[in-house]
Write an enzyme that holds these catalytic residues in place. Structure first.
Site, mmCIF file in Angstrom:
data_model
loop_
_atom_site.group_PDB
_atom_site.id
_atom_site.type_symbol
_atom_site.label_atom_id
_atom_site.label_comp_id
_atom_site.label_asym_id
_atom_site.label_seq_id
_atom_site.Cartn_x
_atom_site.Cartn_y
_atom_site.Cartn_z
ATOM 1 N N ASP A 91 0.845 -1.196 0.000
ATOM 2 C CA ASP A 91 0.000 0.000 0.000
ATOM 3 C C ASP A 91 0.879 1.244 0.000
ATOM 4 O O ASP A 91 2.001 1.218 0.500
ATOM 5 C CB ASP A 91 -0.874 0.050 1.273
ATOM 6 C CG ASP A 91 -1.971 -1.003 1.246
ATOM 7 O OD1 ASP A 91 -2.162 -1.635 0.191
ATOM 8 O OD2 ASP A 91 -2.644 -1.181 2.291
ATOM 9 N N LYS A 92 0.309 2.328 -0.502
ATOM 10 C CA LYS A 92 1.013 3.616 -0.560
ATOM 11 C C LYS A 92 1.614 3.983 0.797
ATOM 12 O O LYS A 92 2.732 4.459 0.903
ATOM 13 C CB LYS A 92 0.011 4.680 -1.023
ATOM 14 C CG LYS A 92 0.542 6.085 -1.023
ATOM 15 C CD LYS A 92 -0.573 7.070 -1.386
ATOM 16 C CE LYS A 92 -0.163 8.488 -1.048
ATOM 17 N NZ LYS A 92 -1.261 9.443 -1.189
#
Length: 299
Positions: A91-92
Site C-alpha cells: 500500500d502507498k
C-alpha cells in the site's frame, strides 16, 4: 506557518515528504530509491519503500515506483540495463521490504512464489488496544463492499462463514459469500504500553488490505493512523485513547495527520540461494515506539 509543537511539526514533515515525492522529477525519485536499496544480486533488487509513495499510478498520482523502474535500473547498472519489474505490491502508506526483479523471467518466478504462498512475509504494526489472545490466527474471508453513507466509498470488510445465533448463542454456519477471498493472518504481540501494542504479523494469504481489515474488524485493534479502517460507516480520523494522545503530545483534532504504522519488516524468498531480507523501521515509526514507550526486547 510552522507549528510550534514538535509533535505536529514531525507529522507535518512527514506529510510534506509524501507531497515532495509527488513533485520531484522522476530522476530524483529514482535516485531516492537507489539510496534506499538494501540488497541486490543478478536476479533481484530490494528497496526499503518510503512512506506515502504509491507503487502504481492512478488518478491524481504524478509519481509512482512503477514509472521510475527503467531509470532506477540504469542508475544501478549501466546505461543499457533492462527495466526492473514489480514482483508484488505494498500500500502507498506501507513502508519496508519491496522486491524488484531484473528480468521478466525472474519477476514471473517470484510472483509465482508469492501466489503459491512460499514467501514468508513478516510485518510490524503499532495498533490501538491489546489483542486477546496475545498471539493467534485470524482466519476470516474478506470481501470488498460499498459503504452507503453521505460519502459513498468502497472498503474491504470481513465476510465470516459463521455467526452467533442471537436466540440460543449457538454458532451457525452461514452461506459463503461468492466474492469473498479466504484470508489468514498470524499475529503475535511483541510489546504493550500507552493503550497500544506492537504486533508482529504474518499474512499467509495476500488479500488487498488484509492485515488492516483483520486487525481492525477481526481483533478490534486498528493500526495506529489507519483512518480508513477505524470506522466502518464513515470516513473520519481515527479516535485515539487519552493516554495515547498524551504520550504522542497530540490533540485529537490533529489525529488525522497521524501516518499508518505498518511496516514490511522481513521477507524470506526461497530462491536458488534462499534470501532473508530485513528493512529497518522508518524514523517516524521508531519515534512513535519511543513516545509510546513500546520497548521491544532486543533480538
Amino acid at each position: 506557518q510552522i507549528p510550534k509543537d514538535p509533535a505536529q511539526q514531525w507529522l507535518r514533515e512527514l506529510a510534506a515528504l509524501s507531497q515532495h515525492l509527488q513533485r520531484v522529477h522522476p530522476n530524483v525519485l529514482a535516485k531516492i530509491l537507489k539510496q534506499r536499496t538494501v540488497y541486490q544480486n543478478e536476479e533481484i533488487v530490494v528497496i526499503n519503500k518510503p512512506y506515502g509513495l504509491p507503487v502504481h499510478g492512478g488518478p491524481g498520482i504524478k509519481n509512482c515506483i512503477a514509472d521510475v523502474l527503467p531509470i532506477l535500473a540504469k542508475m544501478l547498472e549501466n546505461m543499457k540495463a533492462e527495466p526492473l519489474h514489480l514482483c508484488h505490491r505494498l500500500d502507498k502508506e506501507t513502508t519496508g521490504v519491496m522486491v524488484l526483479a531484473r528480468s521478466k523471467e525472474a519477476a514471473e518466478n517470484i510472483r509465482l512464489l508469492f501466489k503459491t504462498r512460499q514467501v514468508e512475509k513478516i510485518y510490524w504494526a503499532i495498533v490501538l488496544g491489546d489483542p486477546d489472545p496475545a498471539e493467534g490466527i485470524v482466519e476470516i474471508p474478506i470481501v470488498e463492499k460499498e459503504v452507503q453513507s453521505h460519502q459513498s466509498h468502497y472498503k474491504m470488510t470481513l465476510a465470516p462463514n459463521y455467526r452467533m445465533c442471537p436466540e440460543d448463542g449457538k454458532v451457525v454456519k452461514m452461506r459463503k459469500n461468492r466474492n469473498a477471498e479466504s484470508a489468514v493472518t498470524r499475529y503475535r504481540r511483541l510489546a504493550g504500553a500507552s493503550a497500544c501494542s506492537l504486533l508482529e504479523l504474518q499474512p499467509i494469504t495476500g488479500v488487498k488490505h488484509q492485515i488492516r481489515v483483520h486487525l481492525a474488524y477481526g481483533l478490534g485493534c486498528p493500526i495506529l493512523g489507519d483512518h480508513k479502517y477505524s470506522h466502518w460507516s464513515k470516513l473520519a480520523p481515527q479516535k485515539l485513547p487519552e493516554l495515547t494522545l498524551r504520550r504522542l503530545k497530540l490533540e485529537q483534532s490533529k489525529a488525522r495527520h497521524l501516518p499508518l504504522h505498518l511496516h514490511a519488516h522481513r521477507l524470506c524468498l526461497p530462491l536458488r540461494q534462499p534470501i532473508d531480507l530485513v528493512c529497518k523501521l522508518p524514523l517516524f515509526f521508531q519515534k512513535t515506539l519511543r513516545k509510546l514507550e513500546l520497548d521491544i526486547a532486543k533480538d
